[in-house]
Design an enzyme around this catalytic site. Structure first.
Site, PDB file in Angstrom:
ATOM      1  N   ALA A 132      90.233 -19.968  64.136  1.00 37.38           N
ATOM      2  CA  ALA A 132      90.936 -21.139  64.910  1.00 37.38           C
ATOM      3  C   ALA A 132      89.801 -22.190  65.061  1.00 37.38           C
ATOM      4  O   ALA A 132      90.191 -22.839  65.958  1.00 37.38           O
ATOM      5  CB  ALA A 132      91.688 -20.519  65.771  1.00 37.38           C
ATOM      6  N   PHE A 164      73.129 -41.155  58.652  1.00 38.75           N
ATOM      7  CA  PHE A 164      72.928 -39.710  58.912  1.00 38.75           C
ATOM      8  C   PHE A 164      71.815 -39.246  57.517  1.00 38.75           C
ATOM      9  O   PHE A 164      71.566 -40.079  56.502  1.00 38.75           O
ATOM     10  CB  PHE A 164      74.089 -38.959  58.726  1.00 38.75           C
ATOM     11  CG  PHE A 164      74.276 -38.133  59.942  1.00 38.75           C
ATOM     12  CD1 PHE A 164      74.360 -36.642  59.697  1.00 38.75           C
ATOM     13  CD2 PHE A 164      74.443 -38.447  61.139  1.00 38.75           C
ATOM     14  CE1 PHE A 164      74.448 -35.814  60.936  1.00 38.75           C
ATOM     15  CE2 PHE A 164      74.340 -37.697  62.245  1.00 38.75           C
ATOM     16  CZ  PHE A 164      74.526 -36.367  62.188  1.00 38.75           C
ATOM     17  N   ASP A 220      82.254 -12.726  60.025  1.00 42.68           N
ATOM     18  CA  ASP A 220      83.204 -11.564  59.704  1.00 42.68           C
ATOM     19  C   ASP A 220      84.107 -11.836  58.558  1.00 42.68           C
ATOM     20  O   ASP A 220      84.229 -11.065  57.838  1.00 42.68           O
ATOM     21  CB  ASP A 220      84.232 -11.635  61.035  1.00 42.68           C
ATOM     22  CG  ASP A 220      83.772 -11.751  62.335  1.00 42.68           C
ATOM     23  OD1 ASP A 220      84.280 -12.081  63.418  1.00 42.68           O
ATOM     24  OD2 ASP A 220      82.494 -11.077  62.244  1.00 42.68           O
ATOM     25  N   GLN A 247      70.532 -22.676  55.509  1.00 36.60           N
ATOM     26  CA  GLN A 247      70.116 -24.160  56.143  1.00 36.60           C
ATOM     27  C   GLN A 247      69.420 -23.847  57.178  1.00 36.60           C
ATOM     28  O   GLN A 247      69.977 -23.491  58.424  1.00 36.60           O
ATOM     29  CB  GLN A 247      71.130 -25.182  56.109  1.00 36.60           C
ATOM     30  CG  GLN A 247      70.518 -26.623  56.684  1.00 36.60           C
ATOM     31  CD  GLN A 247      71.401 -27.572  56.565  1.00 36.60           C
ATOM     32  OE1 GLN A 247      72.398 -27.809  57.352  1.00 36.60           O
ATOM     33  NE2 GLN A 247      71.513 -28.378  55.492  1.00 36.60           N
ATOM     34  N   HIS A 273      68.117 -26.166  60.381  1.00 35.32           N
ATOM     35  CA  HIS A 273      68.277 -27.421  60.750  1.00 35.32           C
ATOM     36  C   HIS A 273      66.762 -27.718  61.386  1.00 35.32           C
ATOM     37  O   HIS A 273      66.142 -26.905  62.076  1.00 35.32           O
ATOM     38  CB  HIS A 273      69.095 -27.357  61.796  1.00 35.32           C
ATOM     39  CG  HIS A 273      69.747 -28.884  62.314  1.00 35.32           C
ATOM     40  ND1 HIS A 273      68.937 -29.574  62.820  1.00 35.32           N
ATOM     41  CD2 HIS A 273      70.760 -29.405  61.861  1.00 35.32           C
ATOM     42  CE1 HIS A 273      69.348 -30.771  63.089  1.00 35.32           C
ATOM     43  NE2 HIS A 273      70.545 -30.600  62.641  1.00 35.32           N
ATOM     44  N   LEU A 332      71.133 -26.681  69.229  1.00 36.24           N
ATOM     45  CA  LEU A 332      71.060 -27.888  68.121  1.00 36.24           C
ATOM     46  C   LEU A 332      70.686 -29.106  68.907  1.00 36.24           C
ATOM     47  O   LEU A 332      71.378 -29.498  69.880  1.00 36.24           O
ATOM     48  CB  LEU A 332      72.359 -27.903  67.401  1.00 36.24           C
ATOM     49  CG  LEU A 332      72.396 -28.817  66.282  1.00 36.24           C
ATOM     50  CD1 LEU A 332      71.502 -28.615  65.238  1.00 36.24           C
ATOM     51  CD2 LEU A 332      73.719 -29.206  66.046  1.00 36.24           C
ATOM     52  N   THR A 371      71.161 -32.820  67.894  1.00 38.34           N
ATOM     53  CA  THR A 371      71.710 -33.383  66.699  1.00 38.34           C
ATOM     54  C   THR A 371      71.026 -34.367  65.721  1.00 38.34           C
ATOM     55  O   THR A 371      70.031 -35.098  66.270  1.00 38.34           O
ATOM     56  CB  THR A 371      72.920 -34.476  67.011  1.00 38.34           C
ATOM     57  OG1 THR A 371      73.459 -34.877  65.697  1.00 38.34           O
ATOM     58  CG2 THR A 371      72.712 -35.374  68.095  1.00 38.34           C
ATOM     59  N   GLU A 372      71.210 -34.236  64.611  1.00 34.40           N
ATOM     60  CA  GLU A 372      70.513 -35.066  63.489  1.00 34.40           C
ATOM     61  C   GLU A 372      70.928 -36.800  63.919  1.00 34.40           C
ATOM     62  O   GLU A 372      70.090 -37.482  63.411  1.00 34.40           O
ATOM     63  CB  GLU A 372      71.143 -34.993  62.055  1.00 34.40           C
ATOM     64  CG  GLU A 372      70.519 -35.539  61.153  1.00 34.40           C
ATOM     65  CD  GLU A 372      70.898 -35.057  59.467  1.00 34.40           C
ATOM     66  OE1 GLU A 372      70.245 -33.694  59.651  1.00 34.40           O
ATOM     67  OE2 GLU A 372      71.360 -35.503  58.846  1.00 34.40           O
ATOM     68  N   ARG A 408      67.987 -32.257  54.771  1.00 34.29           N
ATOM     69  CA  ARG A 408      67.166 -31.018  55.961  1.00 34.29           C
ATOM     70  C   ARG A 408      66.442 -30.022  55.341  1.00 34.29           C
ATOM     71  O   ARG A 408      65.548 -30.034  56.040  1.00 34.29           O
ATOM     72  CB  ARG A 408      68.607 -30.407  56.544  1.00 34.29           C
ATOM     73  CG  ARG A 408      69.331 -31.434  57.447  1.00 34.29           C
ATOM     74  CD  ARG A 408      70.723 -30.514  57.932  1.00 34.29           C
ATOM     75  NE  ARG A 408      71.548 -31.424  59.032  1.00 34.29           N
ATOM     76  CZ  ARG A 408      72.622 -31.202  59.447  1.00 34.29           C
ATOM     77  NH1 ARG A 408      73.201 -29.994  59.419  1.00 34.29           N
ATOM     78  NH2 ARG A 408      73.161 -32.043  60.160  1.00 34.29           N
ATOM     79  N   HIS A 466      70.808 -22.517  61.049  1.00 33.15           N
ATOM     80  CA  HIS A 466      71.950 -23.406  61.335  1.00 33.15           C
ATOM     81  C   HIS A 466      73.400 -23.170  60.565  1.00 33.15           C
ATOM     82  O   HIS A 466      74.164 -22.888  61.094  1.00 33.15           O
ATOM     83  CB  HIS A 466      71.685 -24.843  61.291  1.00 33.15           C
ATOM     84  CG  HIS A 466      72.562 -25.762  61.625  1.00 33.15           C
ATOM     85  ND1 HIS A 466      72.994 -25.991  62.826  1.00 33.15           N
ATOM     86  CD2 HIS A 466      73.103 -26.804  61.093  1.00 33.15           C
ATOM     87  CE1 HIS A 466      73.796 -26.759  63.100  1.00 33.15           C
ATOM     88  NE2 HIS A 466      73.949 -27.468  61.944  1.00 33.15           N
ATOM     89  N   ARG A 510      73.070 -28.682  52.569  1.00 32.13           N
ATOM     90  CA  ARG A 510      74.315 -29.469  53.028  1.00 32.13           C
ATOM     91  C   ARG A 510      73.696 -30.635  53.656  1.00 32.13           C
ATOM     92  O   ARG A 510      72.802 -30.621  54.614  1.00 32.13           O
ATOM     93  CB  ARG A 510      75.110 -28.541  54.005  1.00 32.13           C
ATOM     94  CG  ARG A 510      76.099 -29.487  54.655  1.00 32.13           C
ATOM     95  CD  ARG A 510      77.182 -28.676  55.527  1.00 32.13           C
ATOM     96  NE  ARG A 510      76.611 -28.151  56.745  1.00 32.13           N
ATOM     97  CZ  ARG A 510      76.365 -28.908  57.743  1.00 32.13           C
ATOM     98  NH1 ARG A 510      76.572 -30.210  57.795  1.00 32.13           N
ATOM     99  NH2 ARG A 510      75.768 -28.448  58.801  1.00 32.13           N
TER     100      ARG A 510
END
Lengths: 298, 320, 560
Positions: C13, C116, C210, C229, C231, C241, C243-244, C275, C339, C374
């Protein structure tokens, strides 16, 4: 030591036993009081809800008056303390706001420079006088009394306004005083919770449930009385206790003492002098215990 | 260093399913958080210690629990900041919600109340082709309340929920504010109407617990206060809460300090038949007070210089 | 034991799962979600920086975004899928804003952007530095509005396979310890990545792969599992983390000599190179002795207090809380950390996997839009675009497919397995020990810099750990909220994935994207412009290959 005395609304209104008790206690402690007759109500959080800026102006007015006197403000109500501390912090942190406030105060010839200090009598006793000095003035210790502290929300929250980091003794000041008079502290989780007074006229059921919960909790723990530095809490916990007990369907008899009354008793004043007879919930059990102590002393 | 964790545990499957305390002595580093220590207990001492946790970085909201009696995010609470002089820390599950096992509570009450405020954007009119235009000022104040991670700390320590779980509660009310304050939402008036009813915004006792315990600076109580103001402005001012605020304000404006005696009838309204009940209910209290000499004075004297107070009120009310 | 039935069942979810559910419900399906934590606890909320989109209304073209993504993927991304994602990004973004996301605005009241990594144009839309959380909560609001059924705190133990088709799931209800059967005509896996296979990792403790593992066990094709990846900016210590977006707002990376070392490795894009390039640069600096305590420094001081407190408030809080650093006053120590997994369950652009009835979207899927690496802010986009598409596709499939008998006995295998776990001989071993050793081994042998010897050693370790796992017992035998059992089952999934990752890494005999081999440092387009795939077999993971789809952009030398 001299202070600008801000008695607040309730100590001259619904809890009139408090005001004379404070005068007598301060006199004996050597605290000189210059009463701030022209100071308005702090707003109690209610005014701030409607218009926070208005509340800040009214409080800044009081602070400016105290600055003129060159004195620290002393109050006797947790709510007054909290509201004024919050206003002071906002004004000290935000020079633009302070300027806007002063624009309005100037019309009255007042200006708040941002230097006011506001202390509840509780803090004055613990910080400015100190526990050791206080003990020297006590003529009668109260070792048989089991007392539960009840702070009143605004003297313990929010911590950003109350300077706990620089004054670590404030957080357990009430317990410190109870121990200083020789009594035993009845610790319970509700000591920093809400008494329900603000919603008395809005949701009476919940307000009285809170009263019933706190008073019966300490009753079950064997307390002889609760001690509070807030007359609003006192009003709810004392005057509305019978109604709360009826609503909860249980028997509650828990006398509520104002903090100055407790100190006054330790300083040697009689219960009558401290206005204990005016309480709704009779503190006769407490009075009897004190009488026994005095009796044995004599 | 060694610390002692005193954890309130509960095993629903034991023969005597009551909460009990268990102590764990665990070796921790200086920089450890409460969560780090609990995970260490779980991984090295007792596998059955049950708690919710995931991100370890105060963003998922899973690890809310009471530490030294107050609700906190375990992953954001440093051991050295909360331990007492004997390096002991008391850890319990959140309150106001039933305990499932150890430090895990059933948050159904919490989620149901969030649902109750219809927490989705209800824009008015046709959708624009591109984005809605809204200034950063209009939106930036919402990032504070958007920062709510639904950890439940505020609900755990709310003093009203302690005695009445009908109260919508700080989290749901803060969430409601997120929509009332959003210029794109077209249902503000309906929302405020609902929120002004019983168990809504007026039931908050303004005790600051939620503001104090929120790990994200959402300040739910302050959002509730804004909602109250918005509700009055929107015309929902007939309830006792709104009347109480107005009454207080006008009494202080008039004399500079509170006239408690007149506060009661002003709040309830003297000529309102519905108020007969509450007014009558105050009579026994009033009588008791009268007998002990605790009645506020009938002749309520204004403070010296009250005209300054009145001037301030007039000026600022006009400004608003 | 209870039996439930739906047209479409979404496992997970997070963003992809909730978007898929909303799409399925709005197309008329009887759709439900099953999730092992409450939706807002999903790890999507940890995404910080933003979501990429080329808005044509502003004169941006999605071609440019697609090219940046293709290049970022080191030409391993399937260009048709990338075209789909980038061309739908604009509509996706506006739809999110209409749902209520409170994006940052520019001075005209329009959605604001930031730069970014890997992109020369600022097209990353954001909400301070809590974009993932903001999106997640808004999608949850939409889920409440849709009144979707949620099996909350239920853990899927296996997929139900009938005649080669996926027909539902078997799941453990955490609150009661009961095993149930949920029948569904279509199942969408949206269970996220598997970062906890490594230690440290930016991922929350629930990110245990999972869905990828259960698809693998059911025989689905996994692809490019070696693409993990790292990070570049994860906090020293707990690996949280940073953030970038910090670099997007202009932060510098400094070594122990105070130099902006990215000048040597990516003179054009500097700190905003892709990255994998930045992580390798940092690791090289650290390995060559120019690190500070095993880290390098991220310097935000020149950005000023206001930018930090409004646009980067969350990482400011994190830096203060965990390493006592005030970003406006000091640089913060960071290092590369595990990451994201670009690899995952092979799907097409509609989430269709190699198993009929089984769909996948989000990080657990590999379409492939991210290829070998990514770009930042493409993951949030990926989840929403392909979450929606798979929701629609699964609904259409469910409408067409007929009923199938699913005997209740399908739960027996899992019931028995749990009984076995509880009744094994007691030992000193524990899931925590095995997980830790797995994480440490993977972080040493299959990380930023790899070689044959290291990867072989890593694989051997995993096989040893799997053997230990086969003897591991669950010490806590309770039924209510048994987290010991939960963690043991998750560990089983993770070990399978660790094995696949090692085998895939060994099979790719070149360096591409995040897979960098010191013994084969060049990219070899002639022989290796292809995906690796992995299938379960009695002899362990079996490797095969799939071609890369190239539409517009022939592979170029990749430099920043």
């Amino acid at each position: 030591m001299k202070y600008a005395f801000f008695p607040g609304c309730v100590s001259r209104g619904g809890a009139p036993e408090l005001y004379p008790a404070v005068i007598k206690v301060c006199d004996r402690l050597g605290i000189e009081l210059e009463e701030m007759y022209g100071a308005s109500c702090t707003g109690s959080g209610i005014l701030q809800e409607k218009n926070e800026f208005l509340g800040d102006v009214l409080n800044a007015r009081t602070f400016a008056m105290a600055e003129r006197l060159g004195l620290t403000i002393m109050n006797i109500c947790s709510t007054c303390q909290g509201v004024m501390s919050q206003a002071n912090k906002r004004l000290k942190d935000n020079p633009d706001r302070l300027r806007e406030v002063n624009d309005i105060l100037n019309e009255e010839g007042l200006e708040y420079k941002g230097t006011a200090e506001i202390k509840h009598l509780l803090w004055v006793m613990v910080e400015d006088i100190g526990i050791e000095e206080l003990k020297k003035k006590f003529v009668r210790l109260l070792p048989d009394l089991k007392l539960a502290p009840f702070y009143g929300c605004y003297i313990v929250r929010p911590s950003w306004a109350l300077e706990f980091e620089s004054h670590p003794g404030r957080e357990d000041s009430l317990e410190a005083l109870i121990e200083a008079v020789g009594a035993t502290v009845v610790d319970f989780a509700g000591k920093t919770r809400c008494c329900g007074f603000p919603i008395l006229t809005i949701n009476e059921k919940n307000s009285l449930s809170m009263v019933a919960k706190h008073t019966s909790d300490v009753q079950n723990l064997g307390a002889d009385a609760m001690v509070t530095p807030c007359p609003l809490c006192h009003l709810n916990l004392d005057s509305f206790q019978p109604k709360a007990a009826t609503q909860a369907g249980i028997k509650i008899h828990m006398p509520i003492l104002h903090l100055p009354q407790l100190i006054g008793l330790a300083l040697g004043f009689t219960p009558k002098e401290m206005g204990l007879g005016r309480h709704i919930v009779s503190p006769k059990t407490v009075e009897k215990k004190i009488a026994d102590i005095t009796a044995t002393r004599v | 260093m060694q610390v002692t964790l005193n954890i309130k545990r509960f095993n629903p499957e034991s023969e005597q399913p009551f909460p009990y305390e268990e102590e764990f002595n665990v070796e921790v580093e200086e920089h450890f958080t409460v969560l780090d220590s609990l995970i260490k207990v779980r991984e090295e001492i007792d596998e059955s210690l049950t708690l919710r946790c995931s991100c370890r970085a105060s963003i998922c909201g899973s690890c809310s629990m009471r530490v030294q009696g107050h609700a906190k995010l375990a992953c954001k609470t440093k051991i050295i900041e909360v331990m007492d002089s004997e390096k002991r820390i008391k850890i319990e599950p959140m309150t106001n919600q039933p305990v499932v096992k150890d430090l895990v509570v059933d948050m159904k009450l919490f989620w149901d109340k969030i649902r109750d405020v219809r927490p989705w954007l209800q824009p008015e009119g046709p959708e624009p082709e591109n984005e809605y235009i809204a200034s950063n000022e209009a939106m930036i104040h919402l990032t504070g309340v958007m920062g709510c991670i639904m950890c439940g700390a505020c609900v755990s320590d709310c003093t009203v929920l302690e005695v009445d779980n009908n109260f919508l509660g700080p989290a749901a009310l803060a969430k409601a504010y997120r929509f009332v304050g959003d210029p794109r939402d077209g249902a503000s008036k309906d929302r405020l109407k609902e929120l002004s009813k019983y168990s809504g915004i007026w039931d908050c006792t303004r005790c600051y617990e939620c503001v104090e315990v929120c790990p994200k600076g959402v300040a739910p109580m302050e959002r509730i206060m804004v909602l109250r103001d918005k509700a009055i402005v929107a015309g929902f001012d007939g309830n006792y809460g709104a009347r109480h605020t107005e009454a207080f304000s006008s009494l202080v404006e008039h004399s500079g300090w509170l006239d408690e005696l007149r506060m009661i009838p002003k709040t309830f309204g003297m000529f309102n038949p519905l108020s007969l009940g509450p007014l009558m209910g105050m009579i026994p209290v009033g009588l008791r007070a009268f007998r002990r000499g605790k009645m506020p004075p009938i002749f309520h004297k204004s403070i010296p210089g009250v005209k300054n107070v009145r001037r301030i009120f007039k000026k600022l009310e006009a400004r608003k | 034991m209870a039996v439930y039935e739906h047209d479409v069942l979404v496992v997970g979810a997070g963003l992809a799962g909730m978007r898929a559910t909303i799409a399925a419900i709005s197309s008329g399906a009887n759709a439900a979600m099953i999730t092992k934590v409450h939706p807002v606890r999903s790890h999507s909320n940890a995404a910080q920086g933003g979501i990429n989109a080329a808005l044509t209304s502003r004169g941006d073209t999605w071609d440019d975004h697609a090219l940046a993504t293709v290049k970022g993927s080191d030409y391993l991304g399937d260009q048709d899928a990338i075209e789909v994602m980038c061309s739908e990004a604009g509509d996706t973004l506006i739809e999110l804003e209409h749902m209520g996301v409170i994006f940052n605005r520019d001075d005209d009241g329009r959605l604001g952007t930031r730069r970014f990594g890997g992109q020369s144009v600022a097209r990353t839309f954001f909400v301070a530095d809590i974009t993932g959380q903001a999106l997640l909560h808004v999608l949850y609001e939409q889920i409440i509005k849709s009144e979707a059924r949620i099996y909350e705190e239920w853990f899927v133990t296996s997929l139900v396979m009938i005649d080669g088709q996926c027909r539902g799931v078997v799941a453990l209800e955490l609150m009661t310890g009961q095993i149930h059967l949920i029948k569904a005509k279509a199942v969408i896996l949206a269970t996220g990545g598997c970062g906890r296979v490594y230690e440290p990792s930016t991922n929350g403790l629930i990110v245990t792969g999972d869905g990828i593992a259960m698809a693998y066990r059911a025989g689905a094709t996994l692809m490019d599992m070696e693409m993990i990846q790292y990070h570049p900016t994860t906090l020293k210590g707990n690996g949280v983390l940073m953030t970038e977006a910090a670099r997007g707002e202009g932060a510098y990376l400094l070594n122990s000599e105070g130099d902006r070392f990215m000048e040597k490795y990516a003179p054009n894009m500097m700190e905003l190179a892709s990255r994998d390039v930045v992580s390798r640069a940092e690791q090289t600096e650290i390995n060559e002795g120019r690190g500070v305590d095993g880290c390098v420094l991220l310097d935000l001081r020149h950005l000023g207090r206001e930018v930090i407190e409004t646009k980067l408030s969350y990482i400011n809080e994190v830096a203060l809380d965990f390493v006592n650093v005030n970003l406006a006053e000091q640089p913060v120590p960071i290092r590369p950390g595990c990451h994201y997994i670009m690899g995952g369950i092979k799907t097409d652009v509609d989430g269709v996997t190699s198993i009929p009835g089984l769909y996948a979207a989000g990080e657990c899927a590999n379409v492939s839009v991210h290829g070998g690496n990514r770009l930042g802010a493409n993951s949030l986009l990926d989840t929403i675009v392909f979450g929606r598409r798979s929701g629609l596709a699964a609904t259409a499939y469910a409408k067409e497919i007929g009923e199938s008998r699913v005997p209740e006995s399908v739960i027996d295998v899992d019931v028995q397995y749990i009984k076995t776990l509880m009744s094994r001989e007691s030992s000193n071993d524990s899931w925590a020990k095995i997980r830790r050793e797995m994480g440490d081994s993977m972080n040493e042998h299959v990380a930023v810099f790899r070689n044959e010897e290291g990867m072989q050693a890593g694989l051997k370790n995993i096989i040893k750990l799997k053997e230990r796992f086969s003897r591991l017992e669950v010490k806590d035998h309770s039924e209510v909220f048994n987290t010991s059992l939960l963690f043991t089952l998750e560990l089983g999934y993770m070990l399978d994935l660790a094995e696949s990752i090692c085998v895939s890494a060994l099979s790719r005999k070149e360096s591409r994207g995040a897979h960098f081999r010191i013994d084969m440092p060049e990219r070899d387009d002639k022989n290796w412009l292809k995906h690796t795939t992995v299938h379960i077999s009695p002899d362990g993971p079996k490797i095969d290959y799939l071609p890369v789809v190239i539409t517009q952009w022939e592979p170029q030398v990749r430099s920043y």
